[in-house]
Design a protein around this motif. Structure first.
Motif, PDB file in Angstrom:
ATOM      1  N   UNK A   1       3.354  15.809  -0.022  1.00 28.59           N
ATOM      2  CA  UNK A   1       2.711  16.057   1.257  1.00 28.59           C
ATOM      3  C   UNK A   1       1.932  14.833   1.742  1.00 28.59           C
ATOM      4  N   UNK A   2       1.272  14.141   0.814  1.00 22.34           N
ATOM      5  CA  UNK A   2       0.486  12.972   1.205  1.00 22.34           C
ATOM      6  C   UNK A   2       1.371  11.773   1.526  1.00 22.34           C
ATOM      7  N   UNK A   3       2.329  11.478   0.666  1.00 16.07           N
ATOM      8  CA  UNK A   3       3.166  10.297   0.903  1.00 16.07           C
ATOM      9  C   UNK A   3       4.045  10.460   2.140  1.00 16.07           C
ATOM     10  N   UNK A   4       4.355  11.710   2.493  1.00 20.47           N
ATOM     11  CA  UNK A   4       5.162  11.919   3.702  1.00 20.47           C
ATOM     12  C   UNK A   4       4.412  11.503   4.963  1.00 20.47           C
TER      13      UNK A   4
ATOM     14  N   UNK B   1       6.256   9.223   7.694  1.00 14.46           N
ATOM     15  CA  UNK B   1       6.368   9.613   9.107  1.00 14.46           C
ATOM     16  C   UNK B   1       5.498   8.750  10.017  1.00 14.46           C
ATOM     17  N   UNK B   2       4.860   7.724   9.429  1.00 16.37           N
ATOM     18  CA  UNK B   2       4.012   6.772  10.157  1.00 16.37           C
ATOM     19  C   UNK B   2       2.833   7.441  10.854  1.00 16.37           C
ATOM     20  N   UNK B   3       2.350   8.506  10.227  1.00 17.74           N
ATOM     21  CA  UNK B   3       1.160   9.164  10.753  1.00 17.74           C
ATOM     22  C   UNK B   3      -0.114   8.523  10.212  1.00 17.74           C
ATOM     23  N   UNK B   4      -0.037   7.961   9.019  1.00 13.12           N
ATOM     24  CA  UNK B   4      -1.153   7.243   8.395  1.00 13.12           C
ATOM     25  C   UNK B   4      -0.603   5.909   7.904  1.00 13.12           C
ATOM     26  N   UNK B   5      -1.192   4.785   8.316  1.00 13.40           N
ATOM     27  CA  UNK B   5      -0.632   3.477   7.953  1.00 13.40           C
ATOM     28  C   UNK B   5      -0.534   3.231   6.450  1.00 13.40           C
TER      29      UNK B   5
END
Length: 278
Positions: free
Chosen positions: A181-184, A188-192
């Motif tokens: 869940x975190x690495x996704x 998905x480029x939601x968190x750099x």
């Protein structure tokens, strides 16, 4: 001549902490009004957006009432004083931690079930664009699945390996899901920047512990109880712990946070080994 670097302005979490302390001490009395956002911004040397974020933290914690547009916040107190169950308190404090630009979580738990549940809200908010952290760093310490742990164990036979085999399944299930869940978020480029590392130690955890953004410690004791669980279509009477209902204690004292961080680092850098999740 060397030039002195100007101190960084306080973060929303830091401002919330100062105001929280004033409320608890009685300096800001219950049912009294806080200074206006403009006055608070001048006091802390920040813009009003930062002040609004700090007040939002205190509203979620129950220290302030909902504010009308432009009206000063009114001081209340949390509906429930004292420690709350881990399933509630960890979720609330994780939500506050995710207000920071750079989020860090160090945790030592039995299975990560509570943490995985607590992350659900912030992850939804990030996916919706409501939260935009710059980075997320999570380090998890878990008990070694193959170590001779004190619990869980069969009530009638401490040497029966089935409760520990069941624990191995739980650890891998929750830890794998949490990591994915975190690495996704980065995929998905939601968190750099997202970094998740999971290690294990041959130690039975007698309490769960969370270090949030290097400034806050949450801890709860695991209480051992007999209970019946199902494993491979069998009913097992085991000694186990119930983490979600254990009471969480919070401490933001600098000395305690520093010592707890040093303790975590000592395990992380010596006895801990990478946990293979498959």
């Amino acid at each position: 001549m060397s030039q002195e670097t100007a101190p960084e302005p306080p973060s929303p979490d830091r401002i919330a902490g100062v105001l929280r302390g004033r409320i608890r001490s009685g300096e800001l009395p219950r049912h009294g009004k806080l200074p206006t956002q403009r006055v608070l911004a001048e006091q802390f040397g920040v813009n009003r957006t930062v002040v609004r974020q700090a007040l939002g933290i205190l509203e979620r914690e129950g220290y302030l009432s909902a504010r009308g547009r432009g009206a000063p916040a009114v001081v209340t107190h949390p509906a429930q004083e004292g420690p709350r169950p881990a399933g509630l308190e960890v979720a609330d404090r994780i939500a506050v931690a995710f207000q920071a630009a750079d989020v860090s979580i160090d945790a030592f738990t039995l299975t990560t079930e509570t943490l995985a549940s607590a992350l659900a809200g912030p992850l939804i908010a990030i996916s919706a664009g409501e939260l935009t952290p710059r980075s997320i760093t999570v380090r998890l310490l878990l008990p070694s699945p193959d170590a001779p742990l004190a619990f869980p164990r069969l009530v009638s036979d401490p040497d029966d390996n089935r409760p520990r085999a069941r624990l191995r399944q739980l650890i891998r299930t929750f830890a794998t899901s949490l990591r994915h869940q975190l690495t996704s978020l980065a995929e998905m480029r939601l968190v750099p920047k997202v970094h998740v590392e999971i290690r294990c130690v041959p130690i039975t955890p007698v309490q769960k512990l969370y270090l949030l953004n290097g400034s806050e410690v949450l801890t709860a004791y695991y209480q051992v109880v007999p209970r019946t669980v199902e494993y491979e279509q069998e009913q097992l009477e085991i000694y186990d712990v119930l983490g979600l209902s254990s009471k969480i204690f919070q401490d933001q004292g600098a000395a305690f946070v520093e010592e707890t961080q040093a303790w975590f680092e000592s395990l992380w850098s010596t006895l801990a080994e990478p946990l293979t999740l498959g």
